[in-house]
Design a protein around this motif. Structure first.
Motif, PDB file in Angstrom:
ATOM      1  N   HIS A 144       0.426 -42.487  24.460  1.00  0.00           N
ATOM      2  CA  HIS A 144       1.185 -43.707  26.080  1.00  0.00           C
ATOM      3  C   HIS A 144       0.563 -44.351  25.427  1.00  0.00           C
ATOM      4  O   HIS A 144       2.001 -45.270  26.318  1.00  0.00           O
ATOM      5  N   ALA A 145       0.505 -44.930  24.423  1.00  0.00           N
ATOM      6  CA  ALA A 145       0.971 -46.701  23.968  1.00  0.00           C
ATOM      7  C   ALA A 145       2.510 -46.320  23.544  1.00  0.00           C
ATOM      8  O   ALA A 145       2.656 -48.069  23.461  1.00  0.00           O
ATOM      9  N   LEU A 146       2.527 -45.304  22.820  1.00  0.00           N
ATOM     10  CA  LEU A 146       4.335 -45.219  22.738  1.00  0.00           C
ATOM     11  C   LEU A 146       5.041 -46.055  23.489  1.00  0.00           C
ATOM     12  O   LEU A 146       5.875 -46.786  23.339  1.00  0.00           O
ATOM     13  N   VAL A 147       5.035 -45.345  24.635  1.00  0.00           N
ATOM     14  CA  VAL A 147       5.416 -45.354  25.976  1.00  0.00           C
ATOM     15  C   VAL A 147       5.774 -46.864  26.493  1.00  0.00           C
ATOM     16  O   VAL A 147       6.597 -47.228  27.149  1.00  0.00           O
ATOM     17  N   LEU A 148       4.797 -47.299  26.389  1.00  0.00           N
ATOM     18  CA  LEU A 148       3.613 -48.398  27.136  1.00  0.00           C
ATOM     19  C   LEU A 148       4.521 -49.046  26.640  1.00  0.00           C
ATOM     20  O   LEU A 148       5.829 -50.522  27.133  1.00  0.00           O
ATOM     21  N   LYS A 149       4.913 -49.407  25.006  1.00  0.00           N
ATOM     22  CA  LYS A 149       5.435 -50.028  23.843  1.00  0.00           C
ATOM     23  C   LYS A 149       6.961 -50.240  24.800  1.00  0.00           C
ATOM     24  O   LYS A 149       7.894 -51.736  24.975  1.00  0.00           O
ATOM     25  N   SER A 150       7.574 -49.002  24.367  1.00  0.00           N
ATOM     26  CA  SER A 150       8.475 -49.015  24.569  1.00  0.00           C
ATOM     27  C   SER A 150       9.304 -49.700  26.142  1.00  0.00           C
ATOM     28  O   SER A 150      10.387 -50.346  26.493  1.00  0.00           O
ATOM     29  N   GLU A 151       8.599 -48.980  27.309  1.00  0.00           N
ATOM     30  CA  GLU A 151       8.730 -49.209  28.574  1.00  0.00           C
ATOM     31  C   GLU A 151       8.139 -51.112  28.486  1.00  0.00           C
ATOM     32  O   GLU A 151       9.104 -51.915  29.727  1.00  0.00           O
ATOM     33  N   LEU A 152       7.194 -51.808  27.759  1.00  0.00           N
ATOM     34  CA  LEU A 152       6.848 -53.016  28.296  1.00  0.00           C
ATOM     35  C   LEU A 152       8.287 -54.283  26.967  1.00  0.00           C
ATOM     36  O   LEU A 152       8.727 -55.157  28.360  1.00  0.00           O
ATOM     37  N   GLU A 153       8.629 -53.362  26.037  1.00  0.00           N
ATOM     38  CA  GLU A 153      10.093 -54.289  25.446  1.00  0.00           C
ATOM     39  C   GLU A 153      11.237 -54.297  26.603  1.00  0.00           C
ATOM     40  O   GLU A 153      11.630 -55.051  26.898  1.00  0.00           O
ATOM     41  N   ARG A 154      11.504 -53.170  27.190  1.00  0.00           N
ATOM     42  CA  ARG A 154      12.411 -52.926  28.284  1.00  0.00           C
ATOM     43  C   ARG A 154      12.604 -54.043  29.474  1.00  0.00           C
ATOM     44  O   ARG A 154      13.158 -54.475  29.720  1.00  0.00           O
ATOM     45  N   GLU A 155      11.545 -53.698  30.253  1.00  0.00           N
ATOM     46  CA  GLU A 155      10.556 -54.584  31.035  1.00  0.00           C
ATOM     47  C   GLU A 155      11.020 -56.305  30.355  1.00  0.00           C
ATOM     48  O   GLU A 155      11.520 -57.323  31.404  1.00  0.00           O
ATOM     49  N   LEU A 156      10.470 -56.485  29.875  1.00  0.00           N
ATOM     50  CA  LEU A 156      10.665 -58.479  28.904  1.00  0.00           C
ATOM     51  C   LEU A 156      12.181 -58.349  29.053  1.00  0.00           C
ATOM     52  O   LEU A 156      12.554 -59.384  29.292  1.00  0.00           O
ATOM     53  N   HIS A 157      12.859 -57.425  28.204  1.00  0.00           N
ATOM     54  CA  HIS A 157      13.559 -57.707  28.202  1.00  0.00           C
ATOM     55  C   HIS A 157      15.419 -58.110  29.393  1.00  0.00           C
ATOM     56  O   HIS A 157      16.307 -59.173  29.682  1.00  0.00           O
ATOM     57  N   LYS A 158      14.525 -57.195  30.452  1.00  0.00           N
ATOM     58  CA  LYS A 158      14.997 -57.159  31.872  1.00  0.00           C
ATOM     59  C   LYS A 158      14.570 -59.059  32.442  1.00  0.00           C
ATOM     60  O   LYS A 158      15.591 -58.789  32.813  1.00  0.00           O
ATOM     61  N   GLN A 159      14.116 -58.760  32.091  1.00  0.00           N
ATOM     62  CA  GLN A 159      13.504 -60.256  32.641  1.00  0.00           C
ATOM     63  C   GLN A 159      13.477 -61.946  31.806  1.00  0.00           C
ATOM     64  O   GLN A 159      13.697 -62.707  31.926  1.00  0.00           O
TER      65      GLN A 159
END
Length: 122
Positions: A105-120
């Motif tokens: 799950h940490a791999l998925v979380l990292k990916s989604e976190l990076e996407r959210e950071l980019h979005k913001q």
């Protein structure tokens, strides 16, 4: 912000920055006083039902698990709140206990976190 992944059983390193435990359950065999972490973020983890389903057959369930976990993260609002918590950190290390370093799950979380950071724009 740089997001890193690390097993909880790996040695601490000053370069880890802000260390966040991203497991719902405390890691087996790990004494609380021996793990250096800044935050234990249980709410960012997969739901208990999803976690149990995934662990019933990790190899077979991986792709579907990743999809379902992304949906949980995006629909709950927890991801944007987590980003708010991390603001101001230059390096964040997500700590996880899974033995499987290529399907967790940490791999998925990292990916989604990076996407959210980019979005913001962070």
């Amino acid at each position: 912000m740089i997001i890193k992944l690390k097993r909880v059983y790996a040695d601490y390193d000053n370069a880890d920055g802000y260390r966040v435990l991203v497991d719902r359950l405390w890691p087996r065999g790990m004494k609380k006083e021996s793990l250096k972490f800044d935050l234990w973020e249980k709410d960012i983890t997969p739901s208990t039902e999803l976690r149990k389903w995934f662990h019933s057959d990790q190899a077979q369930n991986w792709e579907e698990f990743a999809t379902r976990y992304r949906i949980e993260l995006q629909s709950s609002g927890v991801l944007s709140r987590f980003v708010d918590t991390l603001k101001g950190q230059s390096v964040v290390t997500l700590l996880y206990a899974s033995k499987n370093e290529s399907q967790n799950h940490a791999l998925v979380l990292k990916s989604e976190l990076e996407r959210e950071l980019h979005k913001q724009g962070l």
